[in-house]
Design an enzyme around this catalytic site. Structure first.
Site, PDB file in Angstrom:
ATOM      1  N   TYR A  30       1.015  -1.131  -0.159  1.00 46.35           N
ATOM      2  CA  TYR A  30       0.020   0.016   0.064  1.00 46.35           C
ATOM      3  C   TYR A  30       0.826   1.355   0.051  1.00 46.35           C
ATOM      4  CZ  TYR A  30      -4.268  -2.416   1.133  1.00 46.35           C
ATOM      5  OH  TYR A  30      -5.382  -3.340   0.912  1.00 46.35           O
ATOM      6  N   LYS A  31       2.101   1.090   0.465  1.00 52.84           N
ATOM      7  CA  LYS A  31       3.057   2.328   0.561  1.00 52.84           C
ATOM      8  C   LYS A  31       3.035   3.241  -0.737  1.00 52.84           C
ATOM      9  CE  LYS A  31       3.664   1.329   4.759  1.00 52.84           C
ATOM     10  NZ  LYS A  31       3.118   2.149   5.879  1.00 52.84           N
ATOM     11  N   TYR A  32       3.242   4.281  -0.407  1.00 56.87           N
ATOM     12  CA  TYR A  32       3.432   5.092  -1.897  1.00 56.87           C
ATOM     13  C   TYR A  32       4.647   4.707  -2.730  1.00 56.87           C
ATOM     14  CZ  TYR A  32       7.209   7.553   0.929  1.00 56.87           C
ATOM     15  OH  TYR A  32       8.173   8.171   1.431  1.00 56.87           O
TER      16      TYR A  32
END
Length: 609
Positions: A30-32
C-alpha cells in the site's frame, strides 16, 4: 528472544527509504511509490498585475494565494512532496542555464513555513512594488526555454518521483502570436515533456475579451482521458474558481496497490486497488531533540543481557514453548508462517447481489479498476466481466491478499455502473466495489433490551418532524472542527501569526432554524410520547440486569502446587487463561509481564528450579 524486523533501521534514512519503496512496489504494498513533484509556473508580465476593477484581486495575487493554499495543504497532508515556484516574463533572470526572463524563486523541495512567508511578500500593492524592484517585468521570453528550465528542475531531484507536473498560471492566451518559430518550439518541447512523464496543466485566468484556449494552449496542455474537461476550458475570474480548479488538479489518482485478478489457472488480469474515501486524522507527533529542536532519528540495537555485547540478526532466534519444550524457529520459518498466499485476488465464484446484506458491513470498501501495466488487455476482459455481472446482478466472490505477510480476506466485488451527468461528464466511474465480508467470529449475538413499540400516532408525528427537517446532504459541506482548529493552530505557529483563526463548527445543529421549521410539532410529539410528570433533566436510575447480584464478586481461583506441576510436566499449562495465570503468579509472588507467554515462562521457571 527478540525479533529481527527492525535491526539497524534508521528512521528518515533516505537510502533505506528508496530501497523500501522498491521492495513495496514489487510486493504490491500500500505504501507510496514515490513523491509527488509540482512546479508552479507563473506568468509575471505586466498584464498579470492589472485588475479589471478596484475591488478585484489581480491575476498575480490570485495565483500567489492559490500557491500558498497548496503549500499549506501539502504541509498537512503530504509534507514529503516536492514543490517549486518559477516566474517567467521577468526582467531579471535566475536559473541554471542562464535563460533570459526566467526567475526560479524556489527550487523543488519540501513545503515549509519559510517558503509560504517568502511568497507572502509579493501580495498586494506593496508586494507588487517589491516584485518590480526585485525582478521587474519583461516580454522577450521563450516558452520552450521556460519548459526547459522546469525539466532541469525535475532532473536535478535525487528522490524517486511518482508524478511530475507543472501548473501554468497566465492570462495570456497567445504568448507567441507574432513569432511562429517560438510557438512551434514550445509545442515541440511540451510534447517532449509529455513523453517523459511530465504533465502540464493550464490554470488560465480571466482577461478582457475572454481567454481563447484554442489559439495556443490546446496543443500544449496534458489532458487525461477520464478528466473533467470543464475544469480545463473554464477561465477563472475569482479566487474561489481558481482554488477549485487547482484542488481538482492537485490530487492525483494513486493506486493503493496493483495486483493480479486470477479468474482461473490460465486467465489473469491486472487491476488497481483504490481508496475512494479516507478518514482524516491528526498527523503523528515527531520526536525532537531538546537542545536544537531538530527531529530525532530512532535507531534499534539488540544486546546480550549477560555480556552486554551487540547481537547481529543471525545471533537471535524466535522461540515458543509447546508441550514443555522450547521450540526454536529460524527467521525463514517465521516469515513462512506469516505468508499465506501471493498478493492478488483469486476468483472463487459468483453470488446474487440480494445475498449481500447491510449487516455484513465491516469497513469502508475499496475500488477496483483495470490496469494495463502488468497484463496487456486487462481493460477489455475487465469490462466484459463488469457488463456480465451487471446484467446478471451478481457479485464476484474472491480471496483477497493485499500483501505477502497479511492473512487473506474474503471479499465481494460488487459491480458499479458508470454514471454521467446532464453534460455527459462522468460522475461515478465504472468498476467494482471491493466489499470485505465478515468471518464467523465477526458475527456476534448482541443482547438487546425489550423495547416498547411506538403507536401509529407517534410514528406519524415523528414522520412529520423528519419531513420538516429534510435538507440536501453533501458530505463535503461538513468538516471535522477538531481537525480544522488543530491545523489552524499549527498554521499560526508556523507563520508567526498573533492568534489562530477560529474554525467554524458546521456540525452543530441550527437550533433556531429547526425550531422555526418545526413550530408546535415538538411539543405535540412530547405529549404523545412522554408522561405528564417527565423531567428530561432528572437523573435516570440505572437498572440492574437479572444476572447481576447485589454486590457479588467473582471468587478467586486457587491452584495447588501439585496441580500446577502436573500441568507443566504434561505441557498443558498453556490451556489456562491469562487471568488464571496471573492469579497463579500472584499467589506464588512471581513477577512477570502481562503477556501470556511471559506468564507461562515465569511459572515454568519457578517450578522447574
Amino acid at each position: 528472544m527478540s525479533g529481527w524486523e527492525s535491526y539497524y533501521k534508521t528512521e528518515g534514512d533516505e537510502e533505506a527509504e528508496e530501497e523500501q519503496e522498491e521492495n513495496l512496489e514489487a510486493s504490491g504494498d500500500y505504501k507510496y511509490s514515490g513523491r509527488d513533484s509540482l512546479i508552479f509556473l507563473v506568468d509575471a508580465s505586466k498584464a498579470m498585475f492589472e485588475s479589471q476593477s478596484e475591488d478585484e484581486l489581480t491575476p498575480f495575487d490570485m495565483s500567489i494565494q492559490c500557491i500558498q493554499s497548496v503549500y499549506i495543504s501539502k504541509i498537512i497532508s503530504s509534507d514529503r512532496d516536492l514543490l517549486a515556484v518559477v516566474f517567467y516574463g521577468t526582467e531579471k533572470d535566475k536559473n541554471s542555464v542562464n535563460f533570459k526572463n526566467i526567475y526560479v524563486l524556489q527550487e523543488l523541495d519540501n513545503p515549509g513555513a519559510k517558503r509560504i512567508l517568502e511568497l507572502d511578500q509579493f501580495k498586494g500593492q506593496q508586494g507588487q512594488k517589491r516584485f518590480q524592484d526585485m525582478m521587474g517585468h519583461g516580454s522577450d521570453y521563450s516558452l520552450s526555454e521556460v519548459l526547459w528550465v522546469c525539466a532541469n528542475l525535475f532532473s536535478d531531484v535525487q528522490f524517486k518521483m511518482s508524478h511530475k507536473r507543472i501548473m501554468l498560471f497566465t492570462n495570456e492566451d497567445n504568448p507567441h502570436g507574432n513569432d511562429s518559430a517560438k510557438a512551434s518550439r514550445a509545442r515541440t518541447k511540451a510534447g517532449d515533456l509529455r513523453d517523459t512523464g511530465i504533465f502540464l496543466d493550464l490554470m488560465h485566468l480571466k482577461k478582457p475579451g475572454g481567454f481563447d484556449i484554442s489559439l495556443f494552449y490546446r496543443d500544449i496542455i496534458s489532458i487525461a482521458e477520464d478528466e473533467d474537461l470543464r475544469v480545463h476550458f473554464e477561465e477563472s475570474s475569482k479566487l474561489e474558481d481558481l482554488l477549485r480548479k487547482v484542488r481538482a488538479k492537485e490530487t492525483r489518482k494513486r493506486a493503493l496497490s496493483r495486483l493480479k485478478l486470477k479468474l482461473n489457472k490460465d486467465i489473469v488480469i491486472s487491476v488497481g486497488i483504490y481508496n475512494l474515501v479516507q478518514k482524516a486524522l491528526k498527523p503523528p507527533p515527531i520526536k525532537l531533540y531538546r537542545e536544537t529542536n531538530e527531529p530525532v532519528k530512532t535507531k534499534t540495537r539488540t544486546f546480550n543481557t549477560s555480556t552486554g555485547g551487540l547481537l547481529l540478526p543471525s545471533d537471535t532466534k524466535r522461540s515458543q514453548i509447546y508441550g514443555s519444550r522450547q521450540i526454536i524457529l529460524e527467521k525463514e520459518e517465521t516469515e513462512e508462517l506469516k505468508r499465506f498466499d501471493d498478493p492478488g485476488l483469486m476468483l472463487m465464484g459468483f453470488k446474487p447481489l440480494v445475498l449481500l446484506k447491510k449487516h455484513h458491513y465491516l469497513r469502508p470498501s475499496l475500488f477496483v479498476y483495470p490496469e494495463e501495466s502488468l497484463v496487456i488487455g486487462s481493460s477489455t476482459l475487465f469490462s466484459a466481466l463488469l457488463i456480465k455481472c451487471l446484467e446478471k446482478e451478481v457479485a464476484a466472490l474472491c480471496r483477497y491478499t493485499p500483501r505477502r505477510n497479511i492473512p487473506p480476506y474474503f471479499v465481494a466485488l460488487v459491480p458499479q455502473e458508470e454514471e454521467l451527468d446532464d453534460q455527459k461528464i462522468q460522475v461515478t466511474p465504472p468498476g467494482f466495489q471491493l466489499v470485505f465480508l465478515p468471518f464467523a467470529d465477526d458475527k456476534r449475538k448482541m443482547p438487546f433490551t425489550e423495547k416498547i413499540m411506538a403507536t401509529p400516532e407517534q410514528v406519524g408525528k415523528m414522520k412529520a418532524i423528519v419531513e420538516k427537517l429534510r435538507f440536501t446532504y453533501r458530505s463535503d459541506s461538513f468538516e471535522n472542527p477538531v481537525l480544522q482548529q488543530h491545523f489552524r493552530n499549527l498554521e499560526a505557529l508556523a507563520l508567526d501569526l498573533m492568534e489562530p483563526e477560529q474554525a467554524v463548527d458546521l456540525t452543530l445543529p441550527k437550533v433556531e432554524a429547526m425550531n422555526k421549521r418545526l413550530g408546535s410539532l415538538v411539543d405535540e410529539f412530547k405529549e404523545l410520547v412522554y408522561p405528564p410528570d417527565y423531567n428530561p433533566e432528572g437523573k435516570v436510575t440505572k437498572r440492574k440486569h437479572d444476572n447481576e447480584g447485589s454486590g457479588s464478586k467473582r471468587p478467586k481461583v486457587e491452584y495447588s502446587e501439585e496441580e500446577l506441576k502436573t500441568h507443566i510436566s504434561k505441557g498443558t499449562l498453556g490451556k489456562f487463561t491469562v487471568p488464571m495465570l496471573k492469579e497463579a503468579c500472584r499467589a506464588y509472588g512471581l513477577k512477570s509481564g502481562l503477556k501470556k507467554q511471559e506468564l507461562l515462562e515465569a511459572l515454568t521457571k519457578h517450578f522447574q528450579d
